[in-house]
Design an enzyme around this catalytic site. Sequence first.
Site, PDB file in Angstrom:
ATOM      1  CG  HIS A   1      -0.175   0.174   2.524  1.00 48.14           C
ATOM      2  ND1 HIS A   1       0.233  -0.886   3.302  1.00 48.14           N
ATOM      3  CD2 HIS A   1       0.261   1.283   3.182  1.00 48.14           C
ATOM      4  CE1 HIS A   1       0.866  -0.435   4.373  1.00 48.14           C
ATOM      5  NE2 HIS A   1       0.905   0.887   4.325  1.00 48.14           N
TER       6      HIS A   1
ATOM      7  CG  HIS B 204      -4.067   0.249   4.457  1.00 47.91           C
ATOM      8  ND1 HIS B 204      -3.453  -0.913   4.832  1.00 47.91           N
ATOM      9  CD2 HIS B 204      -3.192   1.235   4.770  1.00 47.91           C
ATOM     10  CE1 HIS B 204      -2.273  -0.647   5.362  1.00 47.91           C
ATOM     11  NE2 HIS B 204      -2.080   0.651   5.330  1.00 47.91           N
TER      12      HIS B 204
ATOM     13  CG  HIS C 243       4.368   5.002   4.470  1.00 50.35           C
ATOM     14  ND1 HIS C 243       3.543   5.703   5.309  1.00 50.35           N
ATOM     15  CD2 HIS C 243       3.782   3.771   4.338  1.00 50.35           C
ATOM     16  CE1 HIS C 243       2.529   4.941   5.684  1.00 50.35           C
ATOM     17  NE2 HIS C 243       2.644   3.770   5.109  1.00 50.35           N
TER      18      HIS C 243
ATOM     19  CG  HIS D  51       0.099   1.110  12.246  1.00 44.58           C
ATOM     20  ND1 HIS D  51       0.760   2.295  12.375  1.00 44.58           N
ATOM     21  CD2 HIS D  51       0.640   0.502  11.162  1.00 44.58           C
ATOM     22  CE1 HIS D  51       1.663   2.402  11.404  1.00 44.58           C
ATOM     23  NE2 HIS D  51       1.625   1.322  10.672  1.00 44.58           N
TER      24      HIS D  51
ATOM     25  CE1 TYR E 227       4.886   4.001   8.012  1.00 43.47           C
ATOM     26  CE2 TYR E 227       4.696   4.071  10.403  1.00 43.47           C
ATOM     27  CZ  TYR E 227       4.112   3.988   9.152  1.00 43.47           C
ATOM     28  OH  TYR E 227       2.758   3.892   9.054  1.00 43.47           O
TER      29      TYR E 227
ATOM     30  CD  GLU F 291       3.822   0.715   7.248  1.00 39.88           C
ATOM     31  OE1 GLU F 291       3.184   1.099   6.259  1.00 39.88           O
ATOM     32  OE2 GLU F 291       3.316   0.548   8.364  1.00 39.88           O
TER      33      GLU F 291
HETATM   34 FE    FE Z   1       1.471   2.174   5.933  1.00 33.97          FE
END
Ligand code: FE
Length: 304
Positions: A148, A197, A211, A243, A252, A262
């Site tokens: 992503h 996502h 990112h 997260h 990251y 990431e």
């Molecule tokens: Fe991300």
Amino acid sequence: MGVLRMGYVHAKVTDLEEAKQHYGSTMGLYETRSEPGRVFYKGWDEWDHHSVVLEEGGVGLAKIGYKVADAGDIEIYEKRAEQFGCTVQRMAAGENPEVSDGIRITLPSRHELELYHDMTLVGTEVGTINPDVFPRHLIGVGAPRVEHALLATDDVRLADRFFCEVLDFYATERVQTSLDDDCGYIGTWLSAGNQVHDIAFIDGPPGKLHHFAFQLKDWAEILRAGQLFAMDDVSVDIGPTQHGITRGETIYFFDPAGNRNEVFAGGYFSYPDRPTHVWTPDQLAKGIFYVQRELNDRFTTVFT
Ligand code: FE
């Protein structure tokens, strides 16, 4: 029909040789094409010709490509994007090496998004017949695939609306200014299928990259990536951590040009009829870094 996944990230780098060390030796991507000033890579579990294109000269995102299921989808999305008010151009087969014809949309966020329906299938080392679970001689992190991207925009709600109305994505998570229906969005995480996502947007300078992410299997692989970053002196932004938003496990870090990457593992299985998670601004830090509950300045201010 529909958008299948993020197919490629085309990023700019200041020094191609340094970038090759990072994406080739540390991340372990496979080089599939090289030409003056540009190199093409794919992850070991990606079947299409490339998923990362690096171009020498500058820093940041040149464009991003999403693959659609059928050639017929292109025309549908072209019409819808035009109706939405976007500039849409046709692109010819081969304009991007090994990539079919398609369209190039200038998003409301000012990023260039390409939709294409086909890319040369090059396969993987393990193949399709009685495949081993990974190739024996992976290099470095050995990232299986890109997953992503998180992009910046000055109107997150508009970006959210574009992806939902034009490209049939749905929001899995949002950070809203309030719980009111007419509130603004500070961030949105959007899925085209069952991943938590496929693209996300946060409030920031339009046209910029926050990112792009490589998928890893689990927390142990995230830590192992961190160990390799220490060995290769990769600049780390934050992590390993988790997260709250997406529940993914993460580090990251930066490529030598300063583009943030990431490594991401986990994240829940999602589906369009699952209610959207909503975060309020006072809980933003916990949403982003669930364990620390604190945002670092770098994370909120460095875009390329
Ligand atoms: Fe991300």
